[in-house]
Design a protein around this motif. Structure first.
Motif, PDB file in Angstrom:
ATOM      1  N   ARG A  85       0.842  -1.195   0.000  1.00 34.05           N
ATOM      2  CA  ARG A  85       0.000   0.000   0.000  1.00 34.05           C
ATOM      3  C   ARG A  85       0.875   1.242   0.000  1.00 34.05           C
ATOM      4  NH1 ARG A  85      -4.933  -0.791   4.352  1.00 34.05           N
ATOM      5  NH2 ARG A  85      -5.818  -2.713   3.488  1.00 34.05           N
ATOM      6  N   THR A 127      -3.100   7.624  -4.649  1.00 29.37           N
ATOM      7  CA  THR A 127      -4.138   6.637  -4.958  1.00 29.37           C
ATOM      8  C   THR A 127      -3.680   5.709  -6.071  1.00 29.37           C
ATOM      9  OG1 THR A 127      -5.241   8.059  -6.600  1.00 29.37           O
ATOM     10  CG2 THR A 127      -5.941   8.272  -4.303  1.00 29.37           C
ATOM     11  N   THR A 183      -5.549   3.061  -8.676  1.00 33.13           N
ATOM     12  CA  THR A 183      -6.815   2.557  -9.215  1.00 33.13           C
ATOM     13  C   THR A 183      -6.522   1.658 -10.401  1.00 33.13           C
ATOM     14  OG1 THR A 183      -7.919   4.618  -8.574  1.00 33.13           O
ATOM     15  CG2 THR A 183      -9.086   3.194 -10.119  1.00 33.13           C
ATOM     16  N   ARG A 221     -10.174   0.872  -6.391  1.00 33.55           N
ATOM     17  CA  ARG A 221      -9.194   1.595  -5.584  1.00 33.55           C
ATOM     18  C   ARG A 221      -8.371   0.576  -4.795  1.00 33.55           C
ATOM     19  NH1 ARG A 221      -9.662   6.847  -3.718  1.00 33.55           N
ATOM     20  NH2 ARG A 221      -7.960   6.242  -2.331  1.00 33.55           N
ATOM     21  N   ASP A 269      -5.549   0.803  -3.323  1.00 34.53           N
ATOM     22  CA  ASP A 269      -4.932   1.267  -2.078  1.00 34.53           C
ATOM     23  C   ASP A 269      -5.882   1.217  -0.896  1.00 34.53           C
ATOM     24  OD1 ASP A 269      -5.918   4.482  -1.871  1.00 34.53           O
ATOM     25  OD2 ASP A 269      -5.929   3.589  -3.865  1.00 34.53           O
ATOM     26  N   GLN A 270      -7.169   1.006  -1.136  1.00 38.10           N
ATOM     27  CA  GLN A 270      -8.149   0.960  -0.049  1.00 38.10           C
ATOM     28  C   GLN A 270      -8.558  -0.458   0.330  1.00 38.10           C
ATOM     29  OE1 GLN A 270     -11.366   3.468  -1.537  1.00 38.10           O
ATOM     30  NE2 GLN A 270     -10.472   5.283  -0.577  1.00 38.10           N
TER      31      GLN A 270
END
Length: 235
Positions: free
Chosen positions: A57, A62, A64, A69, A71-72
């Motif tokens: 991460r 960000t 995508t 997404r 990174d989330q």
């Protein structure tokens, strides 16, 4: 304009107290592109690959991929993402020696919940398309390096991912086998597969990609697109 397959915005990653492995890197890759990520050891290209693959991460920015997404995502979400959105090809194949070639190729589909018969049919189609159908019942250890890399590519394509990531895909191969894999990647891209190749090998980049991105000290230093498009200025 088509939606990007990859969109990184201001991505930074630092390990321990050293300099950043990535420093506010931004990158967009559109469907059907074949992009080589170039740079010396320690430049940040492996960190970039790991972020795109959801194996790491960012500390900022960000990531995508195909609308996700990355990174989330948590651990479970990252595993699902890797099964459905990307195929990965590694330098040292990462095949399971106790499985047949066909079962190695079918494994991602089985992990994703596909029925055994459907997975077997898809694996057989891929092996035939990649010219190694005769080895379906063999074990990986019975194959040459070039043949094992073709099996790895077939496995990476099993779930029809929008993105194929290749990390030094010819690094463990002799010249002839390396050329065979380079041609295979070129052919896949010609059929519409989006490909990102991380490599030290400029010859491989020139042979199977039409765009080169150079990374230096964690920053994208140069982005050279096809000759019909002017090189992108990097700020």
């Amino acid at each position: 304009m088509t939606t990007p397959v990859i969109e990184l915005r201001g991505v930074s990653r630092r390990y321990d107290d050293g300099p950043p492995a990535l420093d506010e890197a931004s990158l967009t890759v559109r469907p059907g592109e074949a992009v080589a990520i170039l740079g010396p050891s320690g430049s940040g290209k492996s960190s970039l690959l790991n972020l795109i693959a959801g194996l790491d991460r960012p500390d900022a920015g960000t990531v995508t991929v195909d609308g996700v997404r990355v990174d989330q995502l948590g651990e479970a979400g990252s595993a699902l993402y890797r099964r459905s959105k990307i195929g990965m090809v590694f330098q040292f194949f990462n095949l399971l020696d106790d499985l047949t070639v066909a079962d190695n190729v079918a494994l991602p589909a089985r992990l994703a919940g596909a029925a055994r018969g459907a997975a077997a049919r898809r694996a057989a189609e891929l092996l035939e398309a990649l010219g190694i159908g005769r080895h379906a019942r063999d074990r990986p250890g019975q194959l040459s390096g070039g043949e094992r890399q073709r099996v790895a590519v077939a496995r990476a394509l099993m779930n029809r991912p929008p993105l194929l990531l290749a990390d030094e895909p010819t690094g463990a191969l002799d010249a002839a086998a390396g050329q065979s894999v380079s041609t295979l990647l070129t052919d896949l891209n010609a059929e519409g597969q989006t490909i990102v190749v991380v490599t030290h090998d400029l010859a491989l980049a020139k042979a199977c990609t039409s765009r080169t991105v150079r990374i230096a000290d964690g920053r994208i230093a140069e982005d050279v697109r096809p000759s019909s498009v002017a090189p992108e200025a990097v700020r």
